[in-house]
Scaffold this active site. Structure first.
Site, PDB file in Angstrom:
ATOM      1  N   HIS A  18       0.812  -1.214   0.000  1.00  0.00           N
ATOM      2  CA  HIS A  18       0.000   0.000   0.000  1.00  0.00           C
ATOM      3  C   HIS A  18       0.850   1.270   0.000  1.00  0.00           C
ATOM      4  CE1 HIS A  18      -3.465  -2.740   1.526  1.00  0.00           C
ATOM      5  NE2 HIS A  18      -3.386  -2.731   0.215  1.00  0.00           N
ATOM      6  N   HIS A  41      -7.910  -7.973  -8.120  1.00  0.00           N
ATOM      7  CA  HIS A  41      -8.234  -8.804  -6.948  1.00  0.00           C
ATOM      8  C   HIS A  41      -8.427  -7.859  -5.774  1.00  0.00           C
ATOM      9  CE1 HIS A  41      -6.256 -11.586  -9.700  1.00  0.00           C
ATOM     10  NE2 HIS A  41      -6.707 -12.610  -8.988  1.00  0.00           N
ATOM     11  N   SER A  99      -6.959  -2.039  -0.870  1.00  0.00           N
ATOM     12  CA  SER A  99      -6.522  -1.284  -2.053  1.00  0.00           C
ATOM     13  C   SER A  99      -7.642  -0.490  -2.738  1.00  0.00           C
ATOM     14  CB  SER A  99      -5.821  -2.208  -3.046  1.00  0.00           C
ATOM     15  OG  SER A  99      -6.618  -3.319  -3.379  1.00  0.00           O
ATOM     16  N   GLU A 117     -13.721  -8.624  -7.863  1.00  0.00           N
ATOM     17  CA  GLU A 117     -13.605  -9.544  -6.723  1.00  0.00           C
ATOM     18  C   GLU A 117     -14.480 -10.752  -7.013  1.00  0.00           C
ATOM     19  OE1 GLU A 117     -11.830  -9.962  -3.797  1.00  0.00           O
ATOM     20  OE2 GLU A 117     -13.078 -11.765  -3.674  1.00  0.00           O
ATOM     21  N   ASP A 168      -3.220  -8.436  -7.470  1.00  0.00           N
ATOM     22  CA  ASP A 168      -2.880  -8.812  -6.092  1.00  0.00           C
ATOM     23  C   ASP A 168      -3.630 -10.084  -5.708  1.00  0.00           C
ATOM     24  OD1 ASP A 168      -2.147  -8.808  -3.428  1.00  0.00           O
ATOM     25  OD2 ASP A 168      -3.570  -7.237  -2.851  1.00  0.00           O
TER      26      ASP A 168
HETATM   27  N1  SAM Z   1      -5.944  -6.051  -3.186  1.00  0.00           N
HETATM   28  C1  SAM Z   1      -6.532  -6.151  -1.853  1.00  0.00           C
HETATM   29  C2  SAM Z   1      -5.900  -5.121  -0.961  1.00  0.00           C
HETATM   30  O1  SAM Z   1      -4.764  -4.693  -1.200  1.00  0.00           O
HETATM   31  O2  SAM Z   1      -6.558  -4.716   0.004  1.00  0.00           O
HETATM   32  C3  SAM Z   1      -6.386  -7.528  -1.247  1.00  0.00           C
HETATM   33  C4  SAM Z   1      -6.760  -8.667  -2.132  1.00  0.00           C
HETATM   34  S1  SAM Z   1      -6.623 -10.274  -1.442  1.00  0.00           S
HETATM   35  C5  SAM Z   1      -4.900 -10.523  -1.343  1.00  0.00           C
HETATM   36  C6  SAM Z   1      -7.047 -11.278  -2.810  1.00  0.00           C
HETATM   37  C7  SAM Z   1      -8.536 -11.282  -3.157  1.00  0.00           C
HETATM   38  O3  SAM Z   1      -8.704 -11.868  -4.437  1.00  0.00           O
HETATM   39  C8  SAM Z   1      -9.418 -12.071  -2.209  1.00  0.00           C
HETATM   40  O4  SAM Z   1     -10.421 -11.235  -1.714  1.00  0.00           O
HETATM   41  C9  SAM Z   1     -10.018 -13.189  -3.089  1.00  0.00           C
HETATM   42  O5  SAM Z   1     -11.361 -13.499  -2.747  1.00  0.00           O
HETATM   43  C10 SAM Z   1      -9.950 -12.568  -4.448  1.00  0.00           C
HETATM   44  N2  SAM Z   1      -9.862 -13.471  -5.596  1.00  0.00           N
HETATM   45  C11 SAM Z   1      -9.352 -14.728  -5.656  1.00  0.00           C
HETATM   46  N3  SAM Z   1      -9.323 -15.161  -6.946  1.00  0.00           N
HETATM   47  C12 SAM Z   1      -9.824 -14.148  -7.707  1.00  0.00           C
HETATM   48  C13 SAM Z   1     -10.014 -13.971  -9.116  1.00  0.00           C
HETATM   49  N4  SAM Z   1      -9.682 -14.927 -10.002  1.00  0.00           N
HETATM   50  N5  SAM Z   1     -10.510 -12.788  -9.543  1.00  0.00           N
HETATM   51  C14 SAM Z   1     -10.849 -11.813  -8.674  1.00  0.00           C
HETATM   52  N6  SAM Z   1     -10.682 -11.924  -7.327  1.00  0.00           N
HETATM   53  C15 SAM Z   1     -10.172 -13.068  -6.863  1.00  0.00           C
END
Ligand code: SAM
Length: 285
Positions: A18, A41, A99, A117, A168
């Site tokens: 971040h 993500h 994010s 998401e 991410d």
């Molecule tokens: N980017 C966020 C942040 O910095 O606050 C954190 C994201 S977290 C590491 C990863 C997220 O990706 C999870 O909420 C998960 O449910 C989601 N996810 C998993 N596979 C995914 C996909 N193929 N496409 C979109 N989201 C996905």
């Protein structure tokens, strides 16, 4: 299921991710033209750390908790702490912004965010968070497929010349995620070549990471920069020893914006054997 991530919100990996994200947004905001951000993500956007307070080892206390209240921090870290503090008017860190929330808070009138998401509960939380913000579109869909569907970004007649794609993923099966990330980068660079691409990656064992980095270094980007924070040596495969941000087409001299933050993160968040790395895998020229 994403409680695992809620539990980790505000840890050392988020501090790196971040801090870099905010520095990228600041660079985009230096010019007047509108920018577009795709967060592939996105997560739920807002994490209530107070709900985790009873857990003895709340990870935020080993991350942002150790940065908060420190004097004389470099600009990039001060910026990160201020951005999180904006969601905690009472002090402390009860709320940790993910994010999409950090990005949305930086958008100007004509800038846009698309946040993807896949997990339904997380997507629903994210939708309700931005229900009243017309600059943010939440997509309950696969973020990798969105690279194809949403890029290059358009809004009516507006094309976005500048912007950022944040990738991410959860890396639940770590080695399986790398080819998906590499394919998304290749696709994105073809569709929207001038954007900056920022990929977060965990560092558990370095061995599995090297082929991925080699692959990304030869993609069709103008430059590739890597910023890593390891809070302990990278020899324990079952732990998150650290993480990195891989930046394709970062802003001009972006290494200078982030360089002062890394040794301070190492000193404040690291154990014995902690280290940092800031390295151009490819320099523009
Ligand atoms: N980017 C966020 C942040 O910095 O606050 C954190 C994201 S977290 C590491 C990863 C997220 O990706 C999870 O909420 C998960 O449910 C989601 N996810 C998993 N596979 C995914 C996909 N193929 N496409 C979109 N989201 C996905």
């Amino acid at each position: 299921m994403n409680y695992r991530h809620a539990f980790h919100a505000g840890n050392h990996a988020d501090a790196l991710k971040h801090t870099v994200l905010l520095a990228l947004l600041d660079a985009l905001k230096r010019k007047d033209g509108p920018f577009f951000v795709l967060d592939t993500h996105a997560g739920r956007g807002r994490y209530a750390l107070s709900a985790e307070a009873s857990r003895k080892t709340a990870e935020a206390e080993t991350g942002i908790g150790r940065l908060r209240g420190q004097a004389g921090l470099p600009e990039a870290l001060r910026r990160y702490l201020d951005a999180v503090a904006a969601f905690n008017p009472e002090g402390g860190t009860e709320v940790y912004p993910g994010s999409p929330l950090l990005v949305a808070n930086e958008l100007r009138e004509n800038d846009r965010l698309a946040a993807c998401e896949l997990q339904p509960e997380e997507a629903a939380a994210l939708k309700s968070l931005f229900a009243h913000d017309p600059r943010v579109a939440v997509h309950a869909r696969d973020g990798y497929a969105a690279v194809k569907a949403l890029l290059p970004p358009r809004l009516g007649a507006t094309k976005f010349a500048r912007g950022l794609v944040l990738i991410d993923p959860p890396y639940e099966a770590q080695d399986a995620e790398y080819p998906l990330v590499a394919a998304a980068l290749r696709e994105g660079l073809q569709r929207w070549p001038n954007a900056t691409y920022a990929v977060w990656y965990p560092v558990k064992q370095r061995r599995s990471l090297q082929p991925f980095l080699r692959k990304v270094a030869v993609l069709d980007a103008k430059s590739v920069l890597l910023a890593e924070l390891l809070v302990r040596p990278d020899d324990s495969p079952l732990r998150l020893n650290g993480s990195g941000m891989l930046l394709l087409n970062p802003p001009w001299q972006f290494d200078r914006a982030i360089a002062p933050a890394l040794p301070v993160l190492q000193r404040l968040l690291g154990e014995a054997g902690a280290s940092t790395r800031l390295e151009w895998l490819r320099e523009s020229g």
